[in-house]
Every structure is written in structure tokens, then in C-alpha cells.
Scaffold this motif. Structure first.
Motif, PDB file in Angstrom:
ATOM      1  N   CYS A 131       0.837  -1.191   0.000  1.00  0.00           N
ATOM      2  CA  CYS A 131       0.000   0.000   0.000  1.00  0.00           C
ATOM      3  C   CYS A 131       0.876   1.246   0.000  1.00  0.00           C
ATOM      4  O   CYS A 131       2.011   1.232   0.496  1.00  0.00           O
ATOM      5  N   GLU A 132       0.308   2.338  -0.534  1.00  0.00           N
ATOM      6  CA  GLU A 132       0.979   3.634  -0.445  1.00  0.00           C
ATOM      7  C   GLU A 132       0.922   4.166   0.987  1.00  0.00           C
ATOM      8  O   GLU A 132       1.870   4.791   1.453  1.00  0.00           O
ATOM      9  N   ALA A 133      -0.198   3.931   1.630  1.00  0.00           N
ATOM     10  CA  ALA A 133      -0.378   4.352   3.020  1.00  0.00           C
ATOM     11  C   ALA A 133      -1.447   3.466   3.630  1.00  0.00           C
ATOM     12  O   ALA A 133      -2.345   2.984   2.934  1.00  0.00           O
ATOM     13  N   LYS A 134      -1.350   3.234   4.910  1.00  0.00           N
ATOM     14  CA  LYS A 134      -2.295   2.367   5.604  1.00  0.00           C
ATOM     15  C   LYS A 134      -3.521   3.169   6.025  1.00  0.00           C
ATOM     16  O   LYS A 134      -3.405   4.185   6.725  1.00  0.00           O
ATOM     17  N   SER A 146       7.959  -0.983  -2.149  1.00  0.00           N
ATOM     18  CA  SER A 146       9.196  -0.583  -2.814  1.00  0.00           C
ATOM     19  C   SER A 146       9.327  -1.466  -4.038  1.00  0.00           C
ATOM     20  O   SER A 146       8.800  -2.584  -4.081  1.00  0.00           O
ATOM     21  N   GLN A 147      10.017  -0.966  -5.069  1.00  0.00           N
ATOM     22  CA  GLN A 147      10.130  -1.750  -6.294  1.00  0.00           C
ATOM     23  C   GLN A 147      10.837  -3.083  -6.031  1.00  0.00           C
ATOM     24  O   GLN A 147      10.452  -4.120  -6.561  1.00  0.00           O
ATOM     25  N   GLY A 148      11.876  -3.060  -5.180  1.00  0.00           N
ATOM     26  CA  GLY A 148      12.587  -4.296  -4.888  1.00  0.00           C
ATOM     27  C   GLY A 148      11.713  -5.322  -4.209  1.00  0.00           C
ATOM     28  O   GLY A 148      11.722  -6.512  -4.575  1.00  0.00           O
ATOM     29  N   TYR A 198       8.402 -10.237  -4.500  1.00  0.00           N
ATOM     30  CA  TYR A 198       7.124 -10.914  -4.282  1.00  0.00           C
ATOM     31  C   TYR A 198       6.614 -11.547  -5.573  1.00  0.00           C
ATOM     32  O   TYR A 198       6.073 -12.662  -5.555  1.00  0.00           O
ATOM     33  N   LEU A 199       6.794 -10.866  -6.692  1.00  0.00           N
ATOM     34  CA  LEU A 199       6.397 -11.457  -7.974  1.00  0.00           C
ATOM     35  C   LEU A 199       7.127 -12.781  -8.189  1.00  0.00           C
ATOM     36  O   LEU A 199       6.511 -13.786  -8.568  1.00  0.00           O
ATOM     37  N   ALA A 200       8.424 -12.807  -7.931  1.00  0.00           N
ATOM     38  CA  ALA A 200       9.189 -14.042  -8.112  1.00  0.00           C
ATOM     39  C   ALA A 200       8.663 -15.147  -7.204  1.00  0.00           C
ATOM     40  O   ALA A 200       8.555 -16.311  -7.616  1.00  0.00           O
ATOM     41  N   ALA A 201       8.299 -14.785  -5.961  1.00  0.00           N
ATOM     42  CA  ALA A 201       7.791 -15.781  -5.019  1.00  0.00           C
ATOM     43  C   ALA A 201       6.426 -16.313  -5.452  1.00  0.00           C
ATOM     44  O   ALA A 201       6.147 -17.513  -5.330  1.00  0.00           O
ATOM     45  N   VAL A 202       5.568 -15.444  -5.962  1.00  0.00           N
ATOM     46  CA  VAL A 202       4.243 -15.883  -6.429  1.00  0.00           C
ATOM     47  C   VAL A 202       4.390 -16.832  -7.612  1.00  0.00           C
ATOM     48  O   VAL A 202       3.725 -17.881  -7.680  1.00  0.00           O
ATOM     49  N   LEU A 203       5.252 -16.488  -8.550  1.00  0.00           N
ATOM     50  CA  LEU A 203       5.464 -17.369  -9.705  1.00  0.00           C
ATOM     51  C   LEU A 203       6.046 -18.713  -9.262  1.00  0.00           C
ATOM     52  O   LEU A 203       5.680 -19.768  -9.800  1.00  0.00           O
ATOM     53  N   ARG A 204       6.919 -18.673  -8.263  1.00  0.00           N
ATOM     54  CA  ARG A 204       7.474 -19.916  -7.728  1.00  0.00           C
ATOM     55  C   ARG A 204       6.374 -20.748  -7.080  1.00  0.00           C
ATOM     56  O   ARG A 204       6.335 -21.981  -7.240  1.00  0.00           O
ATOM     57  N   ALA A 205       5.459 -20.087  -6.358  1.00  0.00           N
ATOM     58  CA  ALA A 205       4.357 -20.806  -5.715  1.00  0.00           C
ATOM     59  C   ALA A 205       3.464 -21.492  -6.754  1.00  0.00           C
ATOM     60  O   ALA A 205       3.006 -22.621  -6.552  1.00  0.00           O
ATOM     61  N   LEU A 206       3.210 -20.811  -7.880  1.00  0.00           N
ATOM     62  CA  LEU A 206       2.389 -21.430  -8.926  1.00  0.00           C
ATOM     63  C   LEU A 206       3.038 -22.700  -9.451  1.00  0.00           C
ATOM     64  O   LEU A 206       2.373 -23.720  -9.644  1.00  0.00           O
ATOM     65  N   GLU A 207       4.323 -22.640  -9.693  1.00  0.00           N
ATOM     66  CA  GLU A 207       5.014 -23.801 -10.240  1.00  0.00           C
ATOM     67  C   GLU A 207       5.118 -24.942  -9.228  1.00  0.00           C
ATOM     68  O   GLU A 207       5.136 -26.117  -9.607  1.00  0.00           O
ATOM     69  N   CYS A 208       5.165 -24.588  -7.935  1.00  0.00           N
ATOM     70  CA  CYS A 208       5.352 -25.606  -6.889  1.00  0.00           C
ATOM     71  C   CYS A 208       4.053 -26.239  -6.411  1.00  0.00           C
ATOM     72  O   CYS A 208       4.093 -27.243  -5.688  1.00  0.00           O
ATOM     73  N   PHE A 209       2.904 -25.660  -6.788  1.00  0.00           N
ATOM     74  CA  PHE A 209       1.661 -26.164  -6.201  1.00  0.00           C
ATOM     75  C   PHE A 209       1.484 -27.647  -6.515  1.00  0.00           C
ATOM     76  O   PHE A 209       1.562 -28.050  -7.674  1.00  0.00           O
ATOM     77  N   PRO A 210       1.210 -28.468  -5.492  1.00  0.00           N
ATOM     78  CA  PRO A 210       1.264 -29.917  -5.694  1.00  0.00           C
ATOM     79  C   PRO A 210       0.010 -30.551  -6.275  1.00  0.00           C
ATOM     80  O   PRO A 210       0.065 -31.679  -6.751  1.00  0.00           O
ATOM     81  N   LEU A 220      -1.231  -0.780  -7.347  1.00  0.00           N
ATOM     82  CA  LEU A 220       0.098  -0.277  -7.023  1.00  0.00           C
ATOM     83  C   LEU A 220       1.172  -1.288  -7.434  1.00  0.00           C
ATOM     84  O   LEU A 220       2.258  -0.916  -7.884  1.00  0.00           O
ATOM     85  N   TRP A 221       0.883  -2.570  -7.271  1.00  0.00           N
ATOM     86  CA  TRP A 221       1.803  -3.635  -7.712  1.00  0.00           C
ATOM     87  C   TRP A 221       1.999  -3.554  -9.218  1.00  0.00           C
ATOM     88  O   TRP A 221       3.080  -3.826  -9.721  1.00  0.00           O
TER      89      TRP A 221
END
Length: 370
Positions: free
Chosen positions: A13-16, A28-30, A35-47, A65-66
Motif C-alpha cells: 500500500c501507499e499508506a495504511k 518498494s520496487q525491490g 514478491y512477484l518471483a515468489a508468487v510465480l514460484r508458488a504457482l510452479e510448486c503447487f502440488p 500499485l503492484w
């Protein structure tokens, strides 16, 4: 039926907002790229098996915002891993302050065909009191921009029983929804959650009392009905059958999968959730190793509790199909003992009235024999 609904929690969020207790962190962009990398990893790992999907929902936090680029990358991963049905409902929540034309265009190009915008109020002073960053003009522009990008299915959120709110304020917000031509409205009573800035400020002292809350809720239901939005759930209203298909998955007690910190799932008869910990989710080689079990789900009691939220109510026939060993007679007998202005009962259905929705918790407890 296989799971056909997928939810992504976007915790940035920009502000809570001072009333919000959803899990979110500063952006933050980093952090957003990690988080994008982690989400894509989760998709590939789903059993397990999943899809093809009928609904995909990006909630938050602030998905806009994402950004459309990251949402597009996720939808590509979803299509590759599970498949997305033709005509699927793909929703992204957008903050009108951050829903810039470029992001909306990118989301539309990626396959987003529905957006949910947090209007909350059509009064500038109330928006400031609620800690919102946008103006009423921002909302109108966001709706116009979404339409220009080809996103026609638009929902606006309204908050009820906020500090100093009057029936005239609700009329003003409903009239704005009408002028903007939106097909869906969600109207929620403000709940001051423990641990939020509003709780520390004791904002409830500025809000209507219980009778005042009830009056404003009933006024909103009448105003929305007069404007052409039909109530189909306690807090949700739609034109021309444009209900939120993804949310109906929850209320119909069907399987859905949630991805991301704080996201919940109902899958294969179990309720599960991810801890509210972005760093742990991003660091995990297999994010599903963090999944925590929250017990069994899908009992007939849970089904009754969720279906009671819907204007369509509880169907005897549907109950028999889902729970063939259940004798529904005691449930119907308990319903018949409740006041008719709160609960409507016939041989086929049990429905809460609009007034009954205001007392849904004790009514559901009575239906279940608690």
C-alpha cells in the motif's frame, strides 16, 4: 467439482488506512519484484490439480500499485500452470489514487476484465476523515479510464455508518455510482478493528450507535434498489445479474485457493492459510511449505452459515444434494420459529430478510441450534 477460483493477496500500500486491519506493508520496487518471483514460484510448486479457472482475484493491499506488468506476469503463469476458462472473471482491486491509465491499460491487456475501486464516500471531508488519498474526481476518472481500456465490469465500495455520515451522504454516493454507470456496489458497515488507528482514536464515539447503523444500512439498501442495484448478499448489490462470481465461490462454500501472506484457502476439505509474513513467503524455496492447516471445512453447518448471507438463502434441494445424509427437517423447524420480519421460510428455502441481515450472527446461531 475441482477448484476453479484463485485469489492472490497483494500486500503493498501507499499508506495504511486508519480503519484497515488487512495485512499490508509499504511498497518498494525491490520488495514488489521479490514478491512477484515468489508468487510465480508458488504457482510452479503447487502440488495438486486445479482449474481450469473460472475466477481469478487480485486483492490487497493495493494490486493496482503492484502494477499491470506484474499482474500480467502472474496471469501468464496461471494460464500456463492451470489454465483459465474463456469468459473467466478476472478482478483487480484498484485504489483510485494509484489506478493510473497506464496500469489499467496493462491490466486490461493482461486479461483483467473487472476492477473494484474503493470509493468509500462521495464527500471529500469524509474521505479525508477515513484517511483516503483519493478524491471523488479521482474515482470518476478511474472509472472512465477503465472503460476506455475495455474494462466494463466495475464495482465501487461504499462505507456505511462512518463518522458523521447521514442518509443524505449515502444518497450522494449512490447517485454518483449511478452517474458513473457502474454495475456493482459493495456497501459495508464500518467495523473498528482492534489494533487499528481508529481503535486507538476511539472513533466509534463519532459513529452512529447500533440503531443509527441499522437505519443507515436499511437506507442504503433502499437507495441502491431504487437506483437499479439488486441486493444479492448482505453487503453486495448488482445490476443485471452482474454479481461477483469470485465472491460467490466463498459464500457457496466451494473450493478456492489463496496465494500470498495472509491468504486463506478452502481446498480438498481443509481450510488453510499463509502466515502474515511477506519476508518468509519471499524467502521460501517452496512457499507451500509455509501453509498452515486451519481445520476441516465444508460441513453442513458452515454451508448454512455462508449461504444465509445470500438473498437466495438456503435451498432444501441444494442442501440435500451436498449433504444427502442430513435430515433438513430440524433446520426448517428452527427457521419457522424465528420472527417472519427477520426470516422467510417456505418448503424449499430459508431466507434472511434485509432486517434479518442486520442480525445475521444470532439468527444463524439459532438456525444451527446453538
Amino acid at each position: 467439482m475441482p477448484c476453479q477460483a484463485l485469489y492472490f493477496h497483494i500486500p503493498f500500500c501507499e499508506a495504511k488506512c486508519p480503519y484497515c486491519d488487512f495485512y499490508s506493508v509499504p511498497a518498494s520496487q525491490g520488495a514488489m519484484d521479490a514478491y512477484l518471483a515468489a508468487v510465480l514460484r508458488a504457482l510452479e510448486c503447487f502440488p495438486g490439480p486445479l482449474g481450469p479457472l473460472d475466477t481469478v482475484y487480485f486483492g490487497g493491499g493495493t494490486p493496482s500499485l503492484w502494477g499491470g506488468r506484474r499482474i500480467g506476469a502472474v496471469l501468464e503463469g496461471v494460464a500456463r500452470r492451470f489454465g483459465i476458462r474463456a469468459g473467466a472473471e478476472v478482478t483487480a482491486e484498484c485504489n483510485p489514487h494509484s489506478a493510473l491509465p497506464r496500469e489499467l491499460a496493462a491490466m486490461a491487456a493482461a486479461g483483467v476484465n473487472r476492477v473494484s475501486l474503493g470509493l468509500q464516500s462521495a464527500d471529500e471531508g469524509q474521505l479525508r476523515r477515513l484517511g483516503r488519498l483519493h478524491t471523488v474526481t479521482d474515482v470518476a476518472q478511474a472509472v472512465e479510464q477503465a472503460g476506455a481500456c475495455g474494462i466494463r465490469h466495475i464495482s465501487l465500495d461504499l462505507m456505511l455508518a462512518t463518522p458523521g455520515q447521514t442518509a443524505a451522504d449515502i444518497d450522494q454516493a449512490v447517485a454518483l455510482c449511478g452517474r458513473l454507470g457502474v454495475e456493482h456496489v459493495s456497501a459495508y458497515l464500518l467495523k473498528v478493528e482492534p489494533g487499528t488507528p481508529f481503535a486507538r482514536q476511539q472513533v466509534e464515539r463519532e459513529c452512529p450507535d447500533e440503531d443509527g447503523q441499522a437505519d443507515l444500512y436499511l437506507h442504503a439498501v433502499r437507495a441502491l434498489a431504487a437506483g437499479g442495484w439488486e441486493q444479492y448478499e448482505i453487503s453486495n448489490f448488482a445490476r443485471e445479474g452482474r454479481v461477483a462470481r469470485h465472491n460467490l465461490t466463498y459464500w457457496d462454500c466451494r473450493d478456492y485457493l489463496g496465494v500470498g501472506p495472509a491468504a486463506h484457502s478452502f481446498f480438498a476439505g481443509r481450510r488453510r492459510f499463509f502466515p502474515r509474513d511477506l519476508a518468509a513467503f519471499c524467502a521460501a524455496e517452496n512457499p507451500w511449505a509455509l501453509w498452515e492447516d486451519d481445520g476441516p471445512g465444508g460441513s453442513w453447518e458452515e454451508y448454512v452459515m455462508l449461504r444465509a448471507r445470500l438473498s437466495a438463502g438456503i435451498s432444501r434441494q441444494e442442501l440435500a444434494v451436498r449433504y444427502p445424509r442430513l435430515d433438513p427437517a430440524p433446520l426448517w423447524e428452527r427457521a419457522k420459529r424465528l420472527p417472519r420480519h427477520l426470516v422467510e421460510v417456505d418448503g424449499e428455502r430459508i431466507r434472511l430478510t434485509t432486517q434479518g441481515f442486520l442480525l445475521s450472527n444470532p439468527i444463524i446461531a439459532a438456525l444451527l441450534g446453538d
